[in-house]
Design a protein around this motif. Structure first.
Motif, short mmCIF file in Angstrom:
data_model
loop_
_atom_site.label_atom_id
_atom_site.label_comp_id
_atom_site.label_asym_id
_atom_site.label_seq_id
_atom_site.Cartn_x
_atom_site.Cartn_y
_atom_site.Cartn_z
N SER A 189 0.84 -1.17 -0.01
CA SER A 189 -0.04 0.07 0.23
C SER A 189 0.91 1.24 0.07
O SER A 189 0.33 2.46 -0.49
CB SER A 189 -1.02 -0.15 1.42
OG SER A 189 -0.24 -0.01 2.38
N SER A 190 2.27 1.16 0.21
CA SER A 190 3.11 2.28 0.38
C SER A 190 3.11 2.94 -1.11
O SER A 190 3.47 3.99 -1.25
CB SER A 190 4.48 1.99 0.82
OG SER A 190 4.25 1.27 2.21
N SER A 191 3.03 1.97 -1.98
CA SER A 191 2.92 2.42 -3.67
C SER A 191 1.65 2.80 -4.10
O SER A 191 1.87 3.02 -5.19
CB SER A 191 3.65 1.35 -4.24
OG SER A 191 2.97 0.09 -4.56
N GLN A 192 0.81 2.74 -3.36
CA GLN A 192 -0.61 3.02 -3.98
C GLN A 192 -0.80 4.20 -4.23
O GLN A 192 -0.48 5.21 -3.46
CB GLN A 192 -1.76 2.51 -3.22
CG GLN A 192 -1.94 0.95 -3.10
CD GLN A 192 -2.87 0.32 -2.35
OE1 GLN A 192 -3.45 0.93 -1.47
NE2 GLN A 192 -3.20 -0.82 -2.49
N CYS A 193 -1.38 4.66 -5.55
CA CYS A 193 -1.81 6.08 -5.81
C CYS A 193 -2.92 6.43 -4.87
O CYS A 193 -3.96 5.71 -4.76
CB CYS A 193 -2.12 6.29 -7.12
SG CYS A 193 -2.73 7.87 -7.68
N GLU A 198 4.39 2.57 -10.39
CA GLU A 198 5.58 2.14 -10.82
C GLU A 198 6.62 2.96 -9.88
O GLU A 198 6.48 4.14 -9.73
CB GLU A 198 5.74 2.35 -12.30
CG GLU A 198 5.02 1.51 -12.98
CD GLU A 198 3.70 1.88 -13.37
OE1 GLU A 198 3.11 1.48 -14.39
OE2 GLU A 198 3.24 3.11 -13.02
N LEU A 199 7.87 2.07 -9.45
CA LEU A 199 8.94 2.76 -9.00
C LEU A 199 9.48 3.76 -10.02
O LEU A 199 10.12 3.21 -11.04
CB LEU A 199 9.70 1.75 -8.22
CG LEU A 199 11.39 2.14 -7.67
CD1 LEU A 199 10.82 2.96 -6.42
CD2 LEU A 199 12.25 1.14 -7.53
N ALA A 217 6.87 9.46 -1.87
CA ALA A 217 8.32 9.34 -1.63
C ALA A 217 8.44 8.62 -0.35
O ALA A 217 7.55 9.10 0.63
CB ALA A 217 9.18 10.37 -1.92
N TRP A 218 9.08 7.72 0.06
CA TRP A 218 9.55 6.85 1.25
C TRP A 218 10.98 6.77 1.46
O TRP A 218 11.74 6.72 0.37
CB TRP A 218 8.85 5.74 1.39
CG TRP A 218 7.49 5.50 1.24
CD1 TRP A 218 6.69 5.86 0.30
CD2 TRP A 218 6.40 5.34 2.10
NE1 TRP A 218 5.20 5.56 0.36
CE2 TRP A 218 5.03 5.46 1.62
CE3 TRP A 218 6.70 5.06 3.70
CZ2 TRP A 218 3.98 5.21 2.57
CZ3 TRP A 218 5.31 4.74 4.38
CH2 TRP A 218 4.03 4.86 3.99
N ARG A 219 11.38 7.11 2.93
CA ARG A 219 12.80 6.56 2.93
C ARG A 219 12.87 5.35 4.01
O ARG A 219 11.97 5.14 4.92
CB ARG A 219 13.42 8.05 3.74
CG ARG A 219 12.82 8.02 5.36
CD ARG A 219 13.58 9.39 5.75
NE ARG A 219 12.78 9.94 6.99
CZ ARG A 219 12.84 9.57 8.28
NH1 ARG A 219 13.78 8.78 8.74
NH2 ARG A 219 12.31 10.10 9.27
N GLY A 220 13.81 4.40 3.59
CA GLY A 220 13.98 3.12 4.43
C GLY A 220 15.24 3.32 5.22
O GLY A 220 16.32 4.00 4.83
N ALA A 246 3.84 -6.44 -8.69
CA ALA A 246 3.86 -5.02 -8.93
C ALA A 246 4.27 -4.54 -10.23
O ALA A 246 4.91 -5.00 -10.86
CB ALA A 246 4.26 -4.20 -7.79
N PRO A 247 3.44 -3.45 -10.79
CA PRO A 247 3.86 -3.02 -12.22
C PRO A 247 5.38 -2.18 -12.04
O PRO A 247 5.43 -1.68 -11.02
CB PRO A 247 2.70 -2.06 -12.57
CG PRO A 247 2.00 -1.42 -11.09
CD PRO A 247 2.30 -2.81 -10.18
#
Length: 448
Positions: A62-66, A74-75, A111-114, A228-229
């Protein structure tokens, strides 16, 4: 005949000097990633493809969901960018939605930071800090010994010590300090050699490199991320310094002293303080953007931790980040007549549009921005990975990207990413944790 008067200026190209290196690092594509090990290594920066996560626990898809259509995005890029002298391994991930109906809406770029705590590197930093403390204490004792006898020898007051660690950026695997920390002028050669030995050991020990890879890589087998795409094939994201032509010399009266431009670590940062004129006739912001990008049309990323973003156009985001400065009221009587200069805009890192970090409530700082050429790279990956573009082809690609209307549907001009300046690693209870997955602020300037 009197000898010719020598001028201290010239508009001759031969006397303009060499190009000037700025404090900005540019991310450029560097061929496809074919190694399976590197595809799952979070320390390998990339354009497109699937992400390689740092946290031990894989984050939810879900972190990548619009936030508009709720479909996985897409990344766009993954960047390896730990803060200098930080015990945390760090990577930045940016996703974008190509659905035409989601363009120009907040939440279509995220955007996310790990973060992941690196125990071995943390031990080295602690040893470095211990040596620094011991040296500063020895200096304090030496100063007390030299003071007159009237000084209270039992005073607990000590000189303020500079922070031994400063924030910087190890961007895309290279080290490039974003804000250097001054080293005390009386550093001994022994202390310096000890620190150099630690840094050299960190870089040259193959076992540590293997440990880092083992800590940061992860496979996507039996994971929803595998389905995932993604833009394929993924490309290496490499670092290149930004170079600009020197500013032309100006005619100045003889005997007038001229100060050098602001510099940091030997790099010119005067570009960051250039003001924007407040003009309604032309969009000077867009003109300046295209001129600056035109010097290196291949750039996909601009990285400058704690730096100044390069705005794309005169929109609400620009108005907020580069506000009109306060000015005196216009004169109304003849005795009060004075010349009113055009208002100039400069970047405001305390803008109200920069919401604080939701975890530590710290300030957000500019870290990087995505450039229009990234859209072209993602759209034409198959055609460009094995082709070396000429300067003319690169300029044409930049112009196409600036005009928008790509097949992938993304229409942004630039995406600015602002990160927590503390790079915090605390949970909801305020306790420090070893693995962090935190969303950061993205401000998007859409294509005009």
């Amino acid at each position: 005949m009197a000898p010719p008067i020598e001028e201290d200026w010239s508009d001759s190209d031969e006397e303009l000097g060499s190009e000037v290196e700025t404090s900005v690092l540019l991310g450029v594509p560097d061929g496809p990633i074919t190694s399976v090990n590197e595809l799952v290594d979070a320390a390998v920066s990339r354009i497109g493809g699937h992400p390689a996560f740092l946290p031990a626990n894989e984050p939810a898809i879900s972190s990548s969901q619009c936030k508009i259509c709720s479909f996985p995005m897409e990344l766009l890029v993954q960047m390896w960018c730990p803060f200098e002298d930080s015990p945390m391994d760090r990577a930045l991930y940016v996703w974008g939605c190509a659905n035409p109906g989601c363009q120009r809406k907040d939440g279509s770029v995220r955007a996310w930071r790990g973060l992941r705590f690196n125990e071995k590197y943390a031990a080295k930093l602690e040893a470095k800090l211990a040596r620094k403390r011991a040296r500063l204490e020895a200096e304090r004792q030496a100063q007390l010994a030299k003071q007159p006898s009237k000084t209270n020898p039992f005073s607990l007051k000590t000189p303020s010590n500079p922070n031994p660690f400063g924030l910087g950026a190890q961007i895309f695997g290279d080290t490039s300090p974003a804000s250097g920390t001054e080293r005390p002028s009386n550093d001994t050669e022994e202390d310096q050699s000890a620190e150099d030995e630690v840094e050299s050991d960190t870089e040259s020990t193959s076992s540590e490199k293997s440990l880092l890879t083992a800590m940061t890589n992860t496979t996507l087998l039996d994971s929803p991320w595998k389905a995932a795409p993604a833009y394929t094939p993924p490309l290496y994201l490499s670092t290149a310094s930004e170079y600009l032509p020197p500013q032309p010399k100006t005619r100045i009266p003889s005997g007038v002293d001229v100060l050098d431009p602001a510099t940091e670590g030997g790099k010119d940062i005067s570009w960051a303080f250039e003001p924007y004129e407040n003009s309604l006739e032309v969009d000077q912001v867009f003109e300046r953007f295209t001129k600056r990008v035109g010097y290196e049309g291949e750039q996909c990323i601009r990285y400058e931790l704690h730096g100044t973003p390069l705005p794309f156009s005169s929109d609400k985001i620009f108005e907020s980040l580069f506000p009109i400065p306060a000015s005196d009221p216009l004169p109304v009587t003849k005795p009060d007549f004075k010349i009113v200069l055009p208002q100039k805009r400069t970047y405001s890192p305390t803008s109200s549009i920069l919401s604080p970090c939701p975890s530590c409530k710290g300030k957000r700082t500019f870290e990087c921005q995505l450039m229009p050429n990234l859209i072209n790279i993602l759209r034409n990956t198959d055609d460009t990975i094995n082709k070396k573009l000429t300067d003319e082809e690169r300029r044409s690609a930049v112009q196409r990207a600036l005009k928008g209307g790509t097949e992938k549907g993304m229409e942004w001009g630039t995406c600015m990413i602002f990160s927590c300046e503390n790079d915090c690693r605390i949970d909801a209870d305020g306790k420090e944790i070893k693995d962090v997955w935190q969303e950061e602020l993205v401000l998007v300037q859409w294509d005009v």
